[in-house]
Design a protein around this motif. Structure first.
Motif, PDB file in Angstrom:
ATOM      1  N   CYS A 177      19.409  -2.564 100.508  1.00 39.64           N
ATOM      2  CA  CYS A 177      19.663  -1.891 101.776  1.00 39.64           C
ATOM      3  C   CYS A 177      20.021  -2.926 102.835  1.00 39.64           C
ATOM      4  O   CYS A 177      19.309  -3.926 102.996  1.00 39.64           O
ATOM      5  CB  CYS A 177      18.443  -1.114 102.241  1.00 39.64           C
ATOM      6  SG  CYS A 177      17.716  -0.037 100.968  1.00 39.64           S
ATOM      7  N   SER A 178      21.110  -2.684 103.559  1.00 43.96           N
ATOM      8  CA  SER A 178      21.518  -3.608 104.613  1.00 43.96           C
ATOM      9  C   SER A 178      20.754  -3.296 105.900  1.00 43.96           C
ATOM     10  O   SER A 178      19.858  -2.446 105.923  1.00 43.96           O
ATOM     11  CB  SER A 178      23.029  -3.490 104.849  1.00 43.96           C
ATOM     12  OG  SER A 178      23.309  -2.292 105.562  1.00 43.96           O
ATOM     13  N   ARG A 179      21.147  -3.925 106.970  1.00 47.06           N
ATOM     14  CA  ARG A 179      20.515  -3.666 108.267  1.00 47.06           C
ATOM     15  C   ARG A 179      20.767  -2.219 108.692  1.00 47.06           C
ATOM     16  O   ARG A 179      21.752  -1.593 108.286  1.00 47.06           O
ATOM     17  CB  ARG A 179      21.069  -4.615 109.321  1.00 47.06           C
ATOM     18  CG  ARG A 179      22.525  -4.392 109.641  1.00 47.06           C
ATOM     19  CD  ARG A 179      23.070  -5.494 110.521  1.00 47.06           C
ATOM     20  NE  ARG A 179      24.478  -5.264 110.858  1.00 47.06           N
ATOM     21  CZ  ARG A 179      25.257  -6.173 111.421  1.00 47.06           C
ATOM     22  NH1 ARG A 179      24.778  -7.380 111.668  1.00 47.06           N
ATOM     23  NH2 ARG A 179      26.508  -5.880 111.709  1.00 47.06           N
ATOM     24  N   SER A 180      19.884  -1.693 109.495  1.00 47.57           N
ATOM     25  CA  SER A 180      19.977  -0.295 109.927  1.00 47.57           C
ATOM     26  C   SER A 180      20.938  -0.119 111.090  1.00 47.57           C
ATOM     27  O   SER A 180      21.188  -1.043 111.867  1.00 47.57           O
ATOM     28  CB  SER A 180      18.594   0.223 110.329  1.00 47.57           C
ATOM     29  OG  SER A 180      17.721   0.219 109.215  1.00 47.57           O
ATOM     30  N   CYS A 242      16.722   3.771 101.799  1.00 52.81           N
ATOM     31  CA  CYS A 242      17.537   2.938 102.688  1.00 52.81           C
ATOM     32  C   CYS A 242      17.756   3.567 104.062  1.00 52.81           C
ATOM     33  O   CYS A 242      18.307   2.914 104.956  1.00 52.81           O
ATOM     34  CB  CYS A 242      18.888   2.650 102.030  1.00 52.81           C
ATOM     35  SG  CYS A 242      18.749   1.602 100.552  1.00 52.81           S
ATOM     36  N   ALA A 245      20.587   2.650 106.770  1.00 54.17           N
ATOM     37  CA  ALA A 245      21.263   1.392 106.446  1.00 54.17           C
ATOM     38  C   ALA A 245      22.774   1.552 106.544  1.00 54.17           C
ATOM     39  O   ALA A 245      23.331   2.590 106.202  1.00 54.17           O
ATOM     40  CB  ALA A 245      20.878   0.926 105.055  1.00 54.17           C
ATOM     41  N   GLU A 246      23.442   0.504 107.014  1.00 58.18           N
ATOM     42  CA  GLU A 246      24.898   0.530 107.137  1.00 58.18           C
ATOM     43  C   GLU A 246      25.570   0.415 105.778  1.00 58.18           C
ATOM     44  O   GLU A 246      26.726   0.793 105.605  1.00 58.18           O
ATOM     45  CB  GLU A 246      25.349  -0.611 108.050  1.00 58.18           C
ATOM     46  CG  GLU A 246      26.790  -0.518 108.489  1.00 58.18           C
ATOM     47  CD  GLU A 246      27.128  -1.491 109.593  1.00 58.18           C
ATOM     48  OE1 GLU A 246      28.280  -1.478 110.055  1.00 58.18           O
ATOM     49  OE2 GLU A 246      26.244  -2.278 109.985  1.00 58.18           O
ATOM     50  N   ASP A 266      26.210  -6.395 104.487  1.00 61.80           N
ATOM     51  CA  ASP A 266      25.208  -7.413 104.801  1.00 61.80           C
ATOM     52  C   ASP A 266      24.646  -7.992 103.515  1.00 61.80           C
ATOM     53  O   ASP A 266      24.296  -7.254 102.599  1.00 61.80           O
ATOM     54  CB  ASP A 266      24.076  -6.797 105.624  1.00 61.80           C
ATOM     55  CG  ASP A 266      23.225  -7.854 106.311  1.00 61.80           C
ATOM     56  OD1 ASP A 266      23.134  -8.972 105.781  1.00 61.80           O
ATOM     57  OD2 ASP A 266      22.663  -7.550 107.371  1.00 61.80           O
ATOM     58  N   SER A 268      21.855  -9.598 103.240  1.00 66.68           N
ATOM     59  CA  SER A 268      20.396  -9.559 103.231  1.00 66.68           C
ATOM     60  C   SER A 268      19.911  -8.295 102.539  1.00 66.68           C
ATOM     61  O   SER A 268      20.497  -7.225 102.652  1.00 66.68           O
ATOM     62  CB  SER A 268      19.864  -9.577 104.673  1.00 66.68           C
ATOM     63  OG  SER A 268      20.307  -8.427 105.371  1.00 66.68           O
ATOM     64  N   SER A 269      18.843  -8.407 101.803  1.00 69.13           N
ATOM     65  CA  SER A 269      18.268  -7.253 101.113  1.00 69.13           C
ATOM     66  C   SER A 269      16.838  -7.572 100.745  1.00 69.13           C
ATOM     67  O   SER A 269      16.346  -8.675 100.955  1.00 69.13           O
ATOM     68  CB  SER A 269      19.073  -6.922  99.853  1.00 69.13           C
ATOM     69  OG  SER A 269      18.891  -7.937  98.902  1.00 69.13           O
TER      70      SER A 269
END
Length: 331
Positions: A177-180, A242, A245-246, A266, A268-269
Motif C-alpha cells: 500500500c502506498s501513501r494515503s 489499503c 492508498a494512492e 510510491d 514505500s510499503s
C-alpha cells in the motif's frame, strides 16, 4: 654477369622488405581502435539488454515450504524436468501446468505439480525471458524445498509436492500500500470505478478511469466461478487493507488485483523482511551475471591487445631490418 646477378638480388630483397613494412604498418594503425570499439560496443549492448531484462522481472514475493528434499532424490530429478519443461513451454504460451511422477510406476515421494503464468498483456518473447529469469532464481530463493513460488512483476513460477492445480486458494501472499490520499473526491471516484471493473475480470483485465489505472488476473487453472470468487476476495482486501492508498497491490495464491494513480507509484510499503531477502537474491543474481561477462570481455581484450603488441614488435624488428639493409645496400 656476376654484378648483374647481385643487382637483381638486391632489388628483390628491397622489394620484399618494403612489402613487409607496409603490411606491418596496416595492422599497427587499424587493429587497436577496432578491438577497443568492438569490445566497448558489445559491453554497452550487453548491459543495456541486461538492464531491460531486470526491469521486466522485478521481484514481488516468494514462498518456500519448510520440508526439504535430499539431493539426487526422485523429487529432484522430476523438479529439474519440470523447470526445463516450464522454460521450453514459455516460449510458446503464456500459461501452462504440469504433473510429473504422479503415476503408480513412480515412487510417491517423487511426485511434483507445477505451473507458470505471465501477465496477460506480455509478448511471448518477454514472457519467455521473465519465466527463464524466475526459473533461474527459484532454486536460490528456495533451495531443496518441496514447494516454492516466485512472483515477479510480469510472471509467476510455482511448484508443490502435493496437487494444488485447479483448487481455489485465496490465502494472502503479498500486499503493498502506498501513501494515503485525503480529500480527493475525484480520485476516489475513479479508483472505485477501476476496482469495481477489476472485480468482474475473467482471466486478465486492464481497467482505466480518469487518472487511475489497474489490472487483475487469475491463474489459468481456475474455473470462471473460482476466478470471480478469488478476485472478489482480492478487491475486498485492497479496500480493507489499503484504504485510501494512492496505489495498492494484493496478491492471493491464485489471483491478484492492482491499481495506481497514473505516473505514480510510491516505493514505500509494509512488505516483510522475507521480501527484502528475495529482492537481494534477485539483485545478486543479476550482478553476478554482469560481473561474469565483464571478466570474459576483459580477458578477451587482454588477449587481443597482446596480439597487437606482438605485431608492433614485429613491425619494429622489420623496420630495423630494413634500416640495416639500407645501410648495406644504399641503392
Amino acid at each position: 654477369m656476376k654484378e648483374g646477378t647481385i643487382g637483381k638480388r638486391r632489388k628483390k630483397q628491397k622489394k620484399m622488405l618494403t612489402s613487409l613494412s607496409q603490411h606491418s604498418t596496416y595492422h599497427h594503425n587499424t587493429t587497436i581502435p577496432t578491438v577497443k570499439l568492438s569490445s566497448l560496443f558489445f559491453l554497452f549492448s550487453f548491459f543495456s539488454s541486461h538492464i531491460q531484462l531486470v526491469n521486466s522481472a522485478i521481484y514481488i514475493y516468494s514462498g518456500c515450504s519448510q520440508e526439504k528434499f535430499q539431493p539426487n532424490s526422485p523429487f529432484e530429478t522430476n523438479l529439474n524436468s519440470l523447470l526445463s519443461s516450464i522454460v521450453a513451454s514459455a516460449s510458446q504460451a503464456s500459461y501452462n501446468s504440469f504433473a510429473l511422477g504422479n503415476d503408480t510406476t513412480n515412487p510417491a515421494e517423487g511426485a511434483i505439480y507445477g505451473l507458470y503464468q505471465c501477465r496477460g498483456d506480455l509478448k511471448t518473447t518477454d514472457c519467455s525471458k521473465c519465466v527463464s529469469s524466475a526459473v533461474s532464481q527459484v532454486g536460490l530463493v528456495c533451495p531443496y524445498t518441496y514447494g516454492a513460488s516466485l512472483q515477479l512483476d510480469a510472471c509467476l513460477v510455482r511448484y508443490e509436492h502435493i496437487d494444488f492445480l485447479g483448487k481455489l486458494d485465496t490465502s494472502l501472499r503479498y500486499k503493498k500500500c502506498s501513501r494515503s490520499v485525503s480529500n480527493d473526491v475525484e480520485f476516489f471516484r475513479h479508483r472505485d470505478d477501476v476496482v469495481s471493473d477489476l472485480q468482474g475480470a475473467i482471466g486478465f483485465r486492464v481497467s482505466t478511469s480518469g487518472l487511475v489505472e489497474g489490472f487483475a488476473q487469475c491463474l489459468g487453472d481456475l474455473s470462471t466461478a473460482d476466478c470471480s470468487s478469488c478476485l472478489s476476495d482480492a478487491v475486498l482486501k485492497l479496500e480493507s487493507m489499503c484504504g485510501s492508498a494512492e496505489a495498492a497491490d494484493v496478491f492471493l495464491a491464485q489471483c491478484y488485483a492492482r491499481y495506481w494513480a497514473s505516473g505514480y507509484y510510491d516505493s514505500s510499503s509494509d512488505s516483510s523482511d522475507d521480501d527484502e531477502v528475495g529482492k537481494t537474491v534477485a539483485i545478486i543474481v543479476g550482478v553476478l551475471a554482469g560481473v561474469a561477462v565483464f571478466i570474459v570481455l576483459l580477458s578477451f581484450c587482454r588477449k587481443s591487445l597482446g596480439k597487437v603488441k606482438k605485431m608492433d614488435m614485429e613491425y619494429v624488428v622489420s623496420g630495423s631490418m630494413q634500416g640495416d639493409q639500407k645501410q648495406k645496400y644504399p641503392y
